[in-house]
Design an enzyme around this catalytic site. Structure first.
Site, PDB file in Angstrom:
ATOM      1  N   SER A   8      -6.096   3.477   6.549  1.00  0.00           N
ATOM      2  CA  SER A   8      -5.713   4.232   5.348  1.00  0.00           C
ATOM      3  C   SER A   8      -6.567   5.494   5.295  1.00  0.00           C
ATOM      4  CB  SER A   8      -5.987   3.355   4.120  1.00  0.00           C
ATOM      5  OG  SER A   8      -6.047   4.140   2.951  1.00  0.00           O
ATOM      6  N   TYR A  49     -11.172  -1.903  -1.312  1.00  0.00           N
ATOM      7  CA  TYR A  49     -10.059  -1.453  -0.465  1.00  0.00           C
ATOM      8  C   TYR A  49     -10.572  -0.438   0.558  1.00  0.00           C
ATOM      9  CZ  TYR A  49      -5.601   0.493   1.060  1.00  0.00           C
ATOM     10  OH  TYR A  49      -4.541   0.921   1.831  1.00  0.00           O
TER      11      TYR A  49
HETATM   12  N1  LIG Z   1       1.827   2.584   0.937  1.00  0.00           N
HETATM   13  C1  LIG Z   1       0.908   3.470   1.220  1.00  0.00           C
HETATM   14  O1  LIG Z   1       0.942   4.625   0.736  1.00  0.00           O
HETATM   15  C2  LIG Z   1      -0.214   3.115   2.159  1.00  0.00           C
HETATM   16  C3  LIG Z   1      -1.140   4.116   2.500  1.00  0.00           C
HETATM   17  C4  LIG Z   1      -2.178   3.800   3.371  1.00  0.00           C
HETATM   18  C5  LIG Z   1      -2.281   2.526   3.912  1.00  0.00           C
HETATM   19  N2  LIG Z   1      -1.361   1.558   3.562  1.00  0.00           N
HETATM   20  C6  LIG Z   1      -1.494   0.248   4.183  1.00  0.00           C
HETATM   21  O2  LIG Z   1      -0.230  -0.147   4.730  1.00  0.00           O
HETATM   22  C7  LIG Z   1      -0.122  -1.570   4.737  1.00  0.00           C
HETATM   23  C8  LIG Z   1       1.158  -1.991   4.033  1.00  0.00           C
HETATM   24  O3  LIG Z   1       1.072  -1.592   2.686  1.00  0.00           O
HETATM   25  P1  LIG Z   1       2.328  -1.461   1.715  1.00  0.00           P
HETATM   26  O4  LIG Z   1       2.179  -0.166   1.046  1.00  0.00           O
HETATM   27  O5  LIG Z   1       3.566  -1.799   2.453  1.00  0.00           O
HETATM   28  O6  LIG Z   1       1.950  -2.592   0.658  1.00  0.00           O
HETATM   29  P2  LIG Z   1       2.864  -3.665  -0.106  1.00  0.00           P
HETATM   30  O7  LIG Z   1       4.207  -3.111  -0.369  1.00  0.00           O
HETATM   31  O8  LIG Z   1       2.034  -4.120  -1.242  1.00  0.00           O
HETATM   32  O9  LIG Z   1       3.003  -4.828   0.983  1.00  0.00           O
HETATM   33  C9  LIG Z   1       1.897  -5.604   1.359  1.00  0.00           C
HETATM   34  C10 LIG Z   1       2.388  -6.827   2.074  1.00  0.00           C
HETATM   35  O10 LIG Z   1       1.255  -7.668   2.373  1.00  0.00           O
HETATM   36  C11 LIG Z   1       1.563  -8.991   1.978  1.00  0.00           C
HETATM   37  N3  LIG Z   1       0.374  -9.757   1.602  1.00  0.00           N
HETATM   38  C12 LIG Z   1      -0.540  -9.449   0.654  1.00  0.00           C
HETATM   39  N4  LIG Z   1      -1.438 -10.432   0.546  1.00  0.00           N
HETATM   40  C13 LIG Z   1      -1.090 -11.381   1.453  1.00  0.00           C
HETATM   41  C14 LIG Z   1      -1.622 -12.646   1.799  1.00  0.00           C
HETATM   42  N5  LIG Z   1      -2.697 -13.173   1.191  1.00  0.00           N
HETATM   43  N6  LIG Z   1      -1.021 -13.360   2.779  1.00  0.00           N
HETATM   44  C15 LIG Z   1       0.079 -12.876   3.402  1.00  0.00           C
HETATM   45  N7  LIG Z   1       0.647 -11.685   3.104  1.00  0.00           N
HETATM   46  C16 LIG Z   1       0.060 -10.949   2.133  1.00  0.00           C
HETATM   47  C17 LIG Z   1       2.483  -8.824   0.777  1.00  0.00           C
HETATM   48  O11 LIG Z   1       3.194 -10.015   0.536  1.00  0.00           O
HETATM   49  P3  LIG Z   1       3.954 -10.237  -0.878  1.00  0.00           P
HETATM   50  O12 LIG Z   1       5.127  -9.313  -0.821  1.00  0.00           O
HETATM   51  O13 LIG Z   1       4.327 -11.653  -0.828  1.00  0.00           O
HETATM   52  O14 LIG Z   1       2.973  -9.874  -1.943  1.00  0.00           O
HETATM   53  C18 LIG Z   1       3.345  -7.654   1.219  1.00  0.00           C
HETATM   54  O15 LIG Z   1       4.415  -8.097   2.033  1.00  0.00           O
HETATM   55  C19 LIG Z   1      -1.380  -2.085   4.042  1.00  0.00           C
HETATM   56  O16 LIG Z   1      -2.332  -2.425   5.044  1.00  0.00           O
HETATM   57  C20 LIG Z   1      -1.864  -0.893   3.254  1.00  0.00           C
HETATM   58  O17 LIG Z   1      -3.237  -0.944   3.007  1.00  0.00           O
HETATM   59  C21 LIG Z   1      -0.336   1.833   2.702  1.00  0.00           C
END
Ligand SMILES: NC(=O)c1ccc[n+]([C@@H]2O[C@H](COP(=O)([O-])OP(=O)(O)OC[C@H]3O[C@@H](n4cnc5c(N)ncnc54)[C@H](OP(=O)(O)O)[C@@H]3O)[C@@H](O)[C@H]2O)c1
Length: 246
Positions: free
Chosen positions: A153, A166
């Site tokens: 990130s 985070y």
């Molecule tokens: N979106 C952004 O702008 C952004 C920017 C920088 C980095 N990132 C990184 O990109 C990655 C994906 O993020 P996202 O934005 O797609 O987030 P998201 O929509 O919140 O999705 C996160 C996923 O992780 C799963 N998860 C969370 N806790 C878990 C656990 N204990 N066991 C198994 N699965 C678990 C969630 O499952 P549930 O659906 O069941 O909760 C969900 O499917 C992350 O590593 C995040 O830090 C995102």
């Protein structure tokens, strides 16, 4: 945006495990990998969401996926070993591991950061990525060329005030990826890289920026070129590097 056009058979016959595959970026990656020919193992904690992704993959006529309900926050050694045994029994190897699942925690100063939340975030975003990678290594070693992608990130590349656990978990993820790369570079055909997705419209993004118009940031599908590139054989020379998906 990362510039890459993936051929339609990029991931033909590859077995790829995606954590957090039920929603957001993990869902988009699972679908993108399946559309390019991979058999995707969908790991996540909410079965209904994984089932939806499974159905979408099936509807698209892509290789049948596998569903693995797994809570990364609560898993112990036995749970990881069972997961690996089951992948070994069904597929014999892993060609790719996308460490994607994470939680945001709270955005607050260190002084008021709850210890409980801190532990949950570090457990999910860092310890679980370590454990999943560690337990999957023997399966990845069975592949001709394997790719591990860790999800970083902007808050990990250069820590942000108030993003607490985070930010720390993502900075440590970069370090974990480097340690693993250095250990494996001369002894295996497993490559290890990190991706910073950049601002992407997901549940996590709207939690971090509730007032933001999601139309103004990239959709998860838009950032897939980097995810495809690093999983396919066109990136065999990429190892120990940091990538930006946007
Ligand atoms: N979106 C952004 O702008 C952004 C920017 C920088 C980095 N990132 C990184 O990109 C990655 C994906 O993020 P996202 O934005 O797609 O987030 P998201 O929509 O919140 O999705 C996160 C996923 O992780 C799963 N998860 C969370 N806790 C878990 C656990 N204990 N066991 C198994 N699965 C678990 C969630 O499952 P549930 O659906 O069941 O909760 C969900 O499917 C992350 O590593 C995040 O830090 C995102």
């Amino acid at each position: 945006m990362f510039d890459y056009q993936a051929p339609s058979d990029l991931l033909k016959d590859k077995i790829i495990l995606v954590s957090g595959a039920g929603s957001g970026i993990g869902k988009a990656a699972a679908l993108a990998y399946a559309h390019k020919g991979a058999t995707v193992i969908l790991l996540g904690r909410t079965v209904e969401k994984l089932e939806q992704v499974y159905d979408e993959i099936e509807k698209a006529g892509a290789p049948q996926a596998a569903i693995t309900p797994f809570d990364l926050a609560g898993a112990n050694d036995d749970n990881y070993q069972e997961l690996v045994n089951s992948i070994h029994a069904n597929f014999g190897r892993l060609d790719g591991l996308l460490n994607n699942a994470s939680i945001l925690g709270t955005l607050t100063p260190i002084q008021s950061y709850s210890l409980n939340t801190w532990n949950q975030v570090i457990q999910t975003n860092l310890n679980a990525q370590f454990a999943l990678s560690k337990y999957c290594l023997p399966l990845l070693q069975e592949a001709e060329n394997a790719s591990i992608i860790f999800t970083s990130s902007g808050a990990g590349r250069k820590p942000y005030a108030y993003w607490g656990a985070y930010s720390v978990s993502k900075a440590a993820t970069e370090a974990l990826a480097q340690v693993l790369f250095l250990e494996l570079e001369n002894t295996s055909k497993i490559r290890v890289n990190t991706i910073n997705p950049g601002s992407t419209a997901t549940k996590m993004r709207s939690q971090a920026f509730p007032g933001e118009n999601p139309e103004k940031v990239a959709k998860a599908e838009d950032i897939m070129p980097a995810y495809l590139y690093l999983m396919g054989n066109g990136s065999l020379q990429e190892n120990g590097k940091q990538f930006d998906a946007q």
